[in-house]
Design an enzyme around this catalytic site. Structure first.
Site, PDB file in Angstrom:
ATOM      1  CG  HIS A 263       7.548  -9.938   5.471  1.00  0.00           C
ATOM      2  ND1 HIS A 263       7.700 -10.933   4.709  1.00  0.00           N
ATOM      3  CD2 HIS A 263       8.974  -9.479   5.865  1.00  0.00           C
ATOM      4  CE1 HIS A 263       9.087 -11.120   4.174  1.00  0.00           C
ATOM      5  NE2 HIS A 263       9.753 -10.445   4.864  1.00  0.00           N
TER       6      HIS A 263
ATOM      7  CB  CYS B 128     -26.670  19.039  20.986  1.00  0.00           C
ATOM      8  SG  CYS B 128     -27.048  19.992  22.537  1.00  0.00           S
TER       9      CYS B 128
END
Length: 635
Positions: A67, A175
């Site tokens: 941890h 595009c």
């Protein structure tokens, strides 16, 4: 805080194939990343290893719970693995660990202690541990934990499922020209989302800038992101999210498939590294596809300079023509009004090539690539900079392409070299090391390359200028036909980039053939649907009038729906029509300085009456051929 609220299916692996403590940690970190709660994997790994260096987190009885609190964690989460036979994790009882949980916690608060305490409490039960080790599926694993928590904490209210706010799926479409494909993909994705019942928001990176921009809150709440783009977009904001990166045409052709991949969890987790998009899908892209995207990113940013500058210069010539000024060396500046437009147009044109190179470099290496690309592109336009060493030979468009790509990959290499530098120097790399070293390297490289590229560029220009009438007609047919082959795809863009490069070299007839080739397909289809109604469905006839407008506006993509439904008849017809138009444009010596605009820039087209004749002829040829090839439809 319930264990089942922190542990996701994506963060569980049963019967993991790990043979050492380090392999187990790597696997658990990978699962944590899959869960989407880690913002900086390297930082989190460093903090996990630092915690392990102080003392092993194996607690005996086959259990290990590594941890860490870390700034690399966005929100608390758990990961879990079971290991047949176990792995030596340095437990105090000397036994191998076969049941491992990893806790990730943000640096503020002590949530990791709460989770650790809860885990240890329920893991004390040997029967419970055996049930976890015997789980056959991830769902079974979670069900065992849920049942144990209900038994151990019966009075604890379960966390209520909060209603999902925002959008389930987000998308970005873009595009190179930012005119048609961008919005067609957005509309297709929105319709598919509505059809499938999923809420979706689409950001469009068009020619007018980003619209419908995704907010930080929407990104955090979404299940995943779809990037349908043929140029680079801002990716840093999607770090840690499920993401699909694909072509803009896929957004048009298969939007439902893309959406289902996000919903089904089939998309990879995006990890931003300061360069082009890296996700499960983008890493599988071919090298050629990546090069194409980088090039299109440069072209899309260059276009406004070319279009506006070209139109201003063309207006200057038109003003001098109307004024009856002599077509001498001062043509375009003989009258005050013409001189104004010519000067401003030239300023815009001067930025064209550096912008191209700069944004190719930025697409490859993010911000560090912008400087080297921009300066390298500028050096490609000014051969006089190196006159004493190389002679006065600018390398022009080709030199700028070279500078953009070489500069971008040069900076990626420099970044990797600097990864080994002390962490204390991290802050000075982007503001001092990258700019200075990158600038020096690109200057030396361009000094060596400029004369070579310059000779190639000059040779190509001379070849185009020396072409006879028949050769130019053939060239016009080829370029015009290329514009209709894939209507916005690689062939189309290759012809278009060649046209813009020719403008930079002073060959304006090539761009005229390219634009007219792109205008023909939608107009040809509209004509065929108007006069040969029995060959088209009711829906196709209804949509046809829009194609007149799209064709006249030089938006070739209006033909895509028709080509997609009947490619073997539509595409050859459009290619032939566009080739005829391109060839006639060359034959009539039409010229065009603006690489876009369609009919709206016809006033500045050289020999515009015959340009219109070329357009009409190509459209009629394409329409007649399409009408002959298509069969009658029955509705």
């Amino acid at each position: 805080m319930r264990i089942t609220d922190l542990l996701k299916k994506e963060s569980i692996e049963l019967n993991a194939a790990v043979s050492s403590k380090s392999e187990a940690i790597e696997k658990l970190i990978e699962l944590q990343i899959n869960g989407g709660c880690i913002s900086d994997a390297e930082m989190y790994k460093r903090d996990i290893l630092a915690r392990e260096a102080s003392a092993s987190t194996a607690v005996g009885d086959g259990i290990a719970i590594p941890h860490a609190k870390s700034d690399g964690v966005k929100e608390p989460s758990l990961a879990a693995i079971t290991v047949p036979g176990g792995v030596d994790y340095g437990a105090l009882d000397g036994n191998p660990s076969n049941l491992l949980f990893m806790i990730a916690a943000p640096n503020d608060g002590d949530v990791h202690l709460e989770v650790l305490s809860r885990l240890m409490t329920i893991l004390m039960d040997a029967d419970f541990r055996q049930k976890l080790l015997g789980a056959k599926t991830k769902e079974d694993f979670l069900a065992v934990i849920d049942a144990k928590e209900n038994e151990k904490y019966p009075d604890e209210p379960k966390a209520e499922e909060k209603p999902k706010t925002g959008y389930r799926i987000l998308a970005v479409t873009a595009c190179p020209t930012g005119i048609a494909h961008t919005y067609m993909a957005a509309e297709a994705l929105e319709r598919a989302g509505e059809k499938l019942g999923y809420s979706i928001k689409v950001e469009t990176n068009g020619s007018g800038g980003a619209k419908n921009v995704l907010t930080k809150e929407e990104i955090e709440a979404a299940d995943g992101i779809i990037i349908a783009a043929d140029k680079s977009v801002d990716m840093a904001r999607f770090d840690g999210k499920r993401l699909i990166s694909t072509k803009v045409s896929d957004g048009i052709k298969k939007p439902e498939e893309l959406i289902q991949k996000i919903v089904n969890g089939d998309a990879g987790i995006y990890k931003h590294s300061g360069e082009a998009a890296k996700s499960e899908s983008s890493e599988n892209e071919s090298f050629g596809r990546k090069i194409y995207k980088h090039l299109m990113n440069g072209v899309s940013n260059m276009l406004p300079f070319v279009v506006a500058g070209g139109i201003f210069i063309a207006i200057a010539f038109l003003i001098d023509t109307i004024a009856g000024a002599p077509q001498d060396a001062n043509f375009g500046t003989n009258t005050p009004a013409a001189a104004f437009f010519k000067t401003i147009g030239n300023y815009a044109f001067n930025f064209m090539i550096p912008i191209l190179a700069g944004y190719i470099g930025k697409s490859i290496a993010d911000r560090p690539g912008l400087l080297v690309g921009f300066v390298g592109g500028y050096l490609a336009t000014t051969g006089s900079t190196f006159t004493a060493i190389t002679g006065d030979i600018p390398s022009g468009f080709l030199g700028a392409l070279f500078a953009g790509f070489v500069g971008g990959y040069l900076m990626l290499g420099l970044e990797k070299l600097c990864d080994k530098m002390p962490k204390a120097l991290e802050g000075i790399k982007p503001v001092l090391i990258y700019p200075i070293v990158g600038l020096g390297l690109i200057a030396v490289i361009m000094c060596a390359v400029n004369p070579i590229m310059g000779m190639i560029n000059t040779g190509l220009t001379n070849l185009l200028n020396s072409m006879g009438s028949s050769s130019k007609v053939i060239l016009g047919c080829v370029l015009g036909g290329m514009m209709a082959i894939d209507m916005g795809g690689p062939f189309n863009k290759a012809a278009y980039v060649f046209g813009t490069a020719a403008i930079a070299s002073g060959n304006y007839d090539i761009m005229a053939a390219v634009m007219i080739g792109g205008m023909v397909p939608p107009i040809a289809i509209a004509l065929a649907a108007t006069f040969m109604k029995k060959k088209f469905t009711k829906a196709e006839r209804k949509s046809a009038p829009v194609n007149y407008i799209m064709g006249l506006s030089f938006i070739t993509e209006g033909a895509i729906p028709y080509a997609a439904s009947d490619p073997l008849r539509v595409i050859p017809s459009c290619v032939v029509g566009s080739a005829v138009a391109g060839g006639l444009s060359m034959l009539f010596k039409c010229t065009l300085m603006a690489p876009h605009g369609g009919i709206f820039v016809f006033a500045v087209v050289g020999n515009w009456p015959l340009y219109i004749v070329s357009l009409v002829a190509g459209a009629i040829v394409g329409a007649v051929m399409l009408g002959l090839l298509k069969k009658k439809v029955t509705e």
